[in-house]
Every structure is written in C-alpha cells, then in structure tokens.
Design a protein around this motif. Structure first.
Motif, mmCIF file in Angstrom:
data_model
loop_
_atom_site.group_PDB
_atom_site.id
_atom_site.type_symbol
_atom_site.label_atom_id
_atom_site.label_comp_id
_atom_site.label_asym_id
_atom_site.label_seq_id
_atom_site.Cartn_x
_atom_site.Cartn_y
_atom_site.Cartn_z
ATOM 1 N N SER A 61 65.458 97.287 -70.470
ATOM 2 C CA SER A 61 65.588 97.724 -71.860
ATOM 3 C C SER A 61 64.943 99.087 -72.071
ATOM 4 C CB SER A 61 64.943 96.705 -72.793
ATOM 5 O OG SER A 61 65.594 95.469 -72.706
ATOM 6 N N ALA A 62 63.837 99.340 -71.393
ATOM 7 C CA ALA A 62 63.189 100.653 -71.490
ATOM 8 C C ALA A 62 64.103 101.733 -70.932
ATOM 9 C CB ALA A 62 61.855 100.637 -70.746
ATOM 10 N N TRP A 63 64.778 101.434 -69.819
ATOM 11 C CA TRP A 63 65.732 102.384 -69.235
ATOM 12 C C TRP A 63 66.861 102.657 -70.229
ATOM 13 C CZ3 TRP A 63 65.892 105.315 -64.916
ATOM 14 C CH2 TRP A 63 67.108 105.848 -64.555
ATOM 15 N N ALA A 64 67.389 101.600 -70.846
ATOM 16 C CA ALA A 64 68.481 101.755 -71.806
ATOM 17 C C ALA A 64 68.030 102.538 -73.038
ATOM 18 C CB ALA A 64 69.010 100.383 -72.215
ATOM 19 N N LEU A 65 66.830 102.281 -73.515
ATOM 20 C CA LEU A 65 66.318 103.027 -74.673
ATOM 21 C C LEU A 65 66.109 104.501 -74.340
ATOM 22 C CD1 LEU A 65 63.800 100.520 -76.247
ATOM 23 C CD2 LEU A 65 65.921 101.362 -77.243
ATOM 24 N N GLY A 66 65.660 104.783 -73.132
ATOM 25 C CA GLY A 66 65.510 106.175 -72.703
ATOM 26 C C GLY A 66 66.843 106.888 -72.647
ATOM 27 N N MET A 67 67.861 106.232 -72.088
ATOM 28 C CA MET A 67 69.199 106.821 -72.039
ATOM 29 C C MET A 67 69.771 106.999 -73.439
ATOM 30 S SD MET A 67 70.021 107.648 -69.022
ATOM 31 C CE MET A 67 71.777 107.857 -69.097
ATOM 32 N N LEU A 68 69.535 106.027 -74.313
ATOM 33 C CA LEU A 68 70.016 106.128 -75.685
ATOM 34 C C LEU A 68 69.351 107.299 -76.410
ATOM 35 C CD1 LEU A 68 71.759 104.860 -77.900
ATOM 36 C CD2 LEU A 68 69.779 103.461 -78.501
ATOM 37 N N GLY A 69 68.073 107.482 -76.181
ATOM 38 C CA GLY A 69 67.374 108.616 -76.781
ATOM 39 C C GLY A 69 67.905 109.947 -76.281
ATOM 40 N N LEU A 70 68.146 110.048 -74.970
ATOM 41 C CA LEU A 70 68.689 111.286 -74.414
ATOM 42 C C LEU A 70 70.109 111.543 -74.912
ATOM 43 C CD1 LEU A 70 67.380 111.064 -70.756
ATOM 44 C CD2 LEU A 70 66.652 112.650 -72.528
ATOM 45 N N LEU A 71 70.900 110.494 -75.029
ATOM 46 C CA LEU A 71 72.255 110.643 -75.547
ATOM 47 C C LEU A 71 72.235 111.090 -77.002
ATOM 48 C CD1 LEU A 71 75.303 110.183 -74.964
ATOM 49 C CD2 LEU A 71 74.978 107.926 -75.959
ATOM 50 N N THR A 72 71.350 110.514 -77.780
ATOM 51 C CA THR A 72 71.233 110.899 -79.184
ATOM 52 C C THR A 72 70.797 112.356 -79.316
ATOM 53 O OG1 THR A 72 70.640 108.632 -79.740
ATOM 54 C CG2 THR A 72 70.117 110.316 -81.371
ATOM 55 N N LEU A 73 69.856 112.769 -78.502
ATOM 56 C CA LEU A 73 69.408 114.157 -78.525
ATOM 57 C C LEU A 73 70.545 115.101 -78.131
ATOM 58 C CD1 LEU A 73 67.024 116.166 -78.796
ATOM 59 C CD2 LEU A 73 66.671 115.842 -76.346
ATOM 60 N N GLY A 74 71.288 114.747 -77.094
ATOM 61 C CA GLY A 74 72.406 115.578 -76.661
ATOM 62 C C GLY A 74 73.499 115.683 -77.715
ATOM 63 N N LEU A 75 73.829 114.566 -78.343
ATOM 64 C CA LEU A 75 74.846 114.595 -79.399
ATOM 65 C C LEU A 75 74.393 115.390 -80.613
ATOM 66 C CD1 LEU A 75 76.323 110.992 -79.306
ATOM 67 C CD2 LEU A 75 77.457 113.119 -78.695
ATOM 68 N N SER A 76 73.123 115.292 -80.957
ATOM 69 C CA SER A 76 72.635 116.066 -82.106
ATOM 70 C C SER A 76 72.665 117.563 -81.816
ATOM 71 C CB SER A 76 71.233 115.613 -82.503
ATOM 72 O OG SER A 76 70.321 115.866 -81.461
ATOM 73 N N ILE A 77 72.351 117.963 -80.596
ATOM 74 C CA ILE A 77 72.447 119.377 -80.226
ATOM 75 C C ILE A 77 73.897 119.828 -80.254
ATOM 76 C CG2 ILE A 77 72.143 120.999 -78.308
ATOM 77 C CD1 ILE A 77 69.593 119.430 -77.601
ATOM 78 N N TYR A 78 74.806 118.993 -79.747
ATOM 79 C CA TYR A 78 76.229 119.327 -79.760
ATOM 80 C C TYR A 78 76.747 119.499 -81.186
ATOM 81 C CZ TYR A 78 81.261 118.759 -79.332
ATOM 82 O OH TYR A 78 82.600 118.922 -79.442
ATOM 83 N N VAL A 79 76.405 118.571 -82.069
ATOM 84 C CA VAL A 79 76.859 118.667 -83.462
ATOM 85 C C VAL A 79 76.264 119.901 -84.131
ATOM 86 C CG1 VAL A 79 76.712 117.531 -85.715
ATOM 87 C CG2 VAL A 79 77.354 116.221 -83.700
ATOM 88 N N PHE A 80 75.021 120.200 -83.846
ATOM 89 C CA PHE A 80 74.381 121.393 -84.391
ATOM 90 C C PHE A 80 75.144 122.651 -83.968
ATOM 91 C CE2 PHE A 80 71.194 124.795 -84.095
ATOM 92 C CZ PHE A 80 70.728 124.798 -85.408
ATOM 93 N N VAL A 81 75.520 122.731 -82.693
ATOM 94 C CA VAL A 81 76.253 123.893 -82.198
ATOM 95 C C VAL A 81 77.648 123.950 -82.815
ATOM 96 C CG1 VAL A 81 77.295 124.897 -80.119
ATOM 97 C CG2 VAL A 81 74.947 124.081 -80.056
ATOM 98 N N VAL A 82 78.317 122.802 -82.932
ATOM 99 C CA VAL A 82 79.659 122.778 -83.511
ATOM 100 C C VAL A 82 79.631 123.210 -84.972
ATOM 101 C CG1 VAL A 82 81.531 121.222 -84.216
ATOM 102 C CG2 VAL A 82 80.631 121.117 -81.905
#
Length: 89
Positions: A61-82
C-alpha cells in the motif's frame, strides 16, 4: 591552462558509456526511460510513506500511495503547462 574534466576523473568509463547510452535512448524512446526513472524515484518515496504511516499500512500500500502521489504531481504539472501554453497542444 589545462582543463580538468571531473567527469573523466571521478567516474569509471563504464558509467560514462551508460550515461551516453541513456542519452541516446532518451531521444529515441523517452517513455520507457521516464517510467523507469519514476519507479526509481518511488523507491525513495515509498519507504518514507511507510515510515510515516507506521504499521497501519503494509508495504504494498505504501508503494501504491507513492506511485499515486507521483502520478498526481505529474498530472498537475501537465495541466498547469496545458493551461498556460495551450498553443503547443
């Protein structure tokens, strides 16, 4: 004056060849390398999540939460750039 190349002095030759191979592969196929680097970054983040949560969650679950956090950060940066550069998309 002689130029000192610290890259040649401190790193072994095999490491330099690996970095050059990574640069060449990055130009051809960046997605697999980005995913690999994301997983490597998660190796640092997942133990921190696991340590912060204590024994309440398991390692998976810690691994999944870490991946979810990184995915959320990446998507927020992408939306910011778009939002601020829509002509590129």
């Amino acid at each position: 004056m002689k130029r000192i190349d610290l890259f040649d002095e401190f790193l072994p030759r095999d490491f330099k060849e690996g970095v050059e191979l990574l640069k060449a592969q990055w130009r051809r196929r960046p997605l697999p390398i980005q995913l690999f680097l994301l997983m490597c970054l998660n190796l640092i983040i997942a133990p921190a999540v696991y340590a912060a949560a204590g024994t309440e969650i398991d390692r998976r679950s810690a691994w999944a939460l870490g991946m979810l956090g990184l995915l959320t950060l990446g998507l927020s940066i992408y939306v910011f750039v778009v939002i601020f550069q829509p002509e590129h998309f």
